[in-house]
Each structure stands twice: as C-alpha cells, then as structure tokens.
Design a protein around this motif. Structure first.
Motif, PDB file in Angstrom:
ATOM      1  N   ARG A  60       0.849  -1.193   0.000  1.00  0.00           N
ATOM      2  CA  ARG A  60       0.000   0.000   0.000  1.00  0.00           C
ATOM      3  C   ARG A  60       0.886   1.244   0.000  1.00  0.00           C
ATOM      4  O   ARG A  60       1.889   1.294   0.682  1.00  0.00           O
ATOM      5  CB  ARG A  60      -0.887   0.017   1.241  1.00  0.00           C
ATOM      6  CG  ARG A  60      -1.809  -1.180   1.265  1.00  0.00           C
ATOM      7  CD  ARG A  60      -2.694  -1.142   2.447  1.00  0.00           C
ATOM      8  NE  ARG A  60      -3.771  -0.200   2.162  1.00  0.00           N
ATOM      9  CZ  ARG A  60      -4.574   0.270   3.080  1.00  0.00           C
ATOM     10  NH1 ARG A  60      -4.429  -0.081   4.327  1.00  0.00           N
ATOM     11  NH2 ARG A  60      -5.530   1.103   2.768  1.00  0.00           N
ATOM     12  N   ALA A  61       0.473   2.212  -0.764  1.00  0.00           N
ATOM     13  CA  ALA A  61       1.208   3.479  -0.815  1.00  0.00           C
ATOM     14  C   ALA A  61       0.926   4.266   0.461  1.00  0.00           C
ATOM     15  O   ALA A  61      -0.195   4.300   0.963  1.00  0.00           O
ATOM     16  CB  ALA A  61       0.785   4.285  -2.033  1.00  0.00           C
ATOM     17  N   ILE A  62       1.958   4.904   0.964  1.00  0.00           N
ATOM     18  CA  ILE A  62       1.809   5.722   2.170  1.00  0.00           C
ATOM     19  C   ILE A  62       1.290   7.086   1.736  1.00  0.00           C
ATOM     20  O   ILE A  62       1.900   7.768   0.912  1.00  0.00           O
ATOM     21  CB  ILE A  62       3.149   5.857   2.901  1.00  0.00           C
ATOM     22  CG1 ILE A  62       3.651   4.479   3.313  1.00  0.00           C
ATOM     23  CG2 ILE A  62       2.996   6.761   4.105  1.00  0.00           C
ATOM     24  CD1 ILE A  62       5.029   4.500   3.908  1.00  0.00           C
ATOM     25  N   ALA A  63       0.177   7.491   2.283  1.00  0.00           N
ATOM     26  CA  ALA A  63      -0.478   8.728   1.862  1.00  0.00           C
ATOM     27  C   ALA A  63      -0.248   9.842   2.867  1.00  0.00           C
ATOM     28  O   ALA A  63      -1.177  10.456   3.360  1.00  0.00           O
ATOM     29  CB  ALA A  63      -1.961   8.485   1.670  1.00  0.00           C
ATOM     30  N   GLU A  64       0.964  10.117   3.210  1.00  0.00           N
ATOM     31  CA  GLU A  64       1.247  11.243   4.090  1.00  0.00           C
ATOM     32  C   GLU A  64       2.253  12.159   3.422  1.00  0.00           C
ATOM     33  O   GLU A  64       3.061  11.741   2.600  1.00  0.00           O
ATOM     34  CB  GLU A  64       1.737  10.764   5.451  1.00  0.00           C
ATOM     35  CG  GLU A  64       3.029   9.990   5.403  1.00  0.00           C
ATOM     36  CD  GLU A  64       3.400   9.460   6.767  1.00  0.00           C
ATOM     37  OE1 GLU A  64       4.580   9.578   7.094  1.00  0.00           O
ATOM     38  OE2 GLU A  64       2.524   8.959   7.480  1.00  0.00           O
ATOM     39  N   MET A  65       2.181  13.452   3.783  1.00  0.00           N
ATOM     40  CA  MET A  65       3.027  14.451   3.158  1.00  0.00           C
ATOM     41  C   MET A  65       4.338  14.563   3.934  1.00  0.00           C
ATOM     42  O   MET A  65       4.342  14.505   5.158  1.00  0.00           O
ATOM     43  CB  MET A  65       2.307  15.812   3.165  1.00  0.00           C
ATOM     44  CG  MET A  65       3.077  16.892   2.440  1.00  0.00           C
ATOM     45  SD  MET A  65       2.359  18.514   2.638  1.00  0.00           S
ATOM     46  CE  MET A  65       0.873  18.356   1.736  1.00  0.00           C
ATOM     47  N   ASN A  66       5.399  14.744   3.218  1.00  0.00           N
ATOM     48  CA  ASN A  66       6.693  14.936   3.842  1.00  0.00           C
ATOM     49  C   ASN A  66       6.807  16.402   4.256  1.00  0.00           C
ATOM     50  O   ASN A  66       6.871  17.294   3.415  1.00  0.00           O
ATOM     51  CB  ASN A  66       7.794  14.544   2.862  1.00  0.00           C
ATOM     52  CG  ASN A  66       9.152  14.526   3.518  1.00  0.00           C
ATOM     53  OD1 ASN A  66       9.275  14.740   4.719  1.00  0.00           O
ATOM     54  ND2 ASN A  66      10.182  14.276   2.712  1.00  0.00           N
TER      55      ASN A  66
END
Length: 141
Positions: free
Chosen positions: A13-19
């Motif tokens: 699953r792709a991680i959906a958080e902003m750096n």
C-alpha cells in the motif's frame, strides 16, 4: 515436485502522508532572514504638533468661531461674535488686525463640527497672508 508456497495476497500500500521536512526547512530559513533584517529596518518618526502654554493672553486677539451649524463668526477681543462668510473672512480679519500683522488669529470650533470646515477657514486665512493663525484647544477631556 517443488512445494509452491503461496504467499498471502498482501499488496504493497502506498503511504499517503506528506513529507513536512522541506516545508519546515523553508520556514526556518525565512525566520532567520526576518530575524536578521528586522533590526535594519528604519522606523518612520512622526512629529505631532504640540500645545504651547502662553504665560498670559494677548491683549488683542481675533477669534474665528466655527459653529455647529458650520457658519463662521468673528469675535474681536472677546466681544460679541459677528457672522461672516468664508469669502469675506480674510478681509474682515485684516480689517480687525488694523495693520498689525502680529495680531494672533485663533480658530475655535465645536466638537461636532466637521474638521474640513476648520481646515478651510485656516487655509483661507493662510492664503491671505495672515501670519499667526492657531487653533483653540480645550484642556482636559
């Protein structure tokens, strides 16, 4: 026969958080820039007019009274105010000065009078060459 190991159907699953690290770096650089440049900014100084206190009232004073009805009245030496028009104001004041250009002219107005009427009277007097024009102030509130 080789045993086939069936792996579970787990997908990546792709991680959906902003750096946030680049954003924080940019903010810290801007903070440092503002902290360094803030002391270098020169502030403007405004010279406000002050109220002088006279030791005694001059013996000959011409007072231009701007009433609440915004009509002008001319009072000489504390006498009875005489109505005058804005067009005749300069001539009447020069006549009341009787050739003495150092006679002070004081403009007084009620609190409810629009300031533009006071400034207009002052402008007319200064354009006519009357030297000592001032505003009457009330001490206190």
């Amino acid at each position: 026969m080789p045993a086939v190991v069936a792996r579970g159907s787990r997908r990546r699953r792709a991680i959906a958080e902003m750096n946030m690290v680049p954003f924080i770096d940019v903010m810290l650089v801007l903070l440092i820039i503002f902290m360094v440049t803030a002391p270098l900014i020169t502030t403007g100084v405004v010279d406000l007019p002050t109220v002088g206190k006279a030791a005694q009232r001059p013996e000959h004073v011409i007072e231009v009274v701007v009433g609440t009805d915004e009509k002008l009245r001319l009072r000489v030496d504390g006498g009875e105010p005489q109505p005058t028009a804005i067009g005749q104001l300069a001539a009447r004041v020069k006549q009341a000065q009787a050739g003495n250009a150092q006679t002070p002219v004081v403009i007084s107005a009620d609190r409810q009078v629009r300031y533009e009427h006071v400034v207009r009277a002052m402008d007319v007097l200064q354009r006519a060459g009357i030297l000592r024009v001032g505003l009457s102030v009330k001490q206190g509130t």
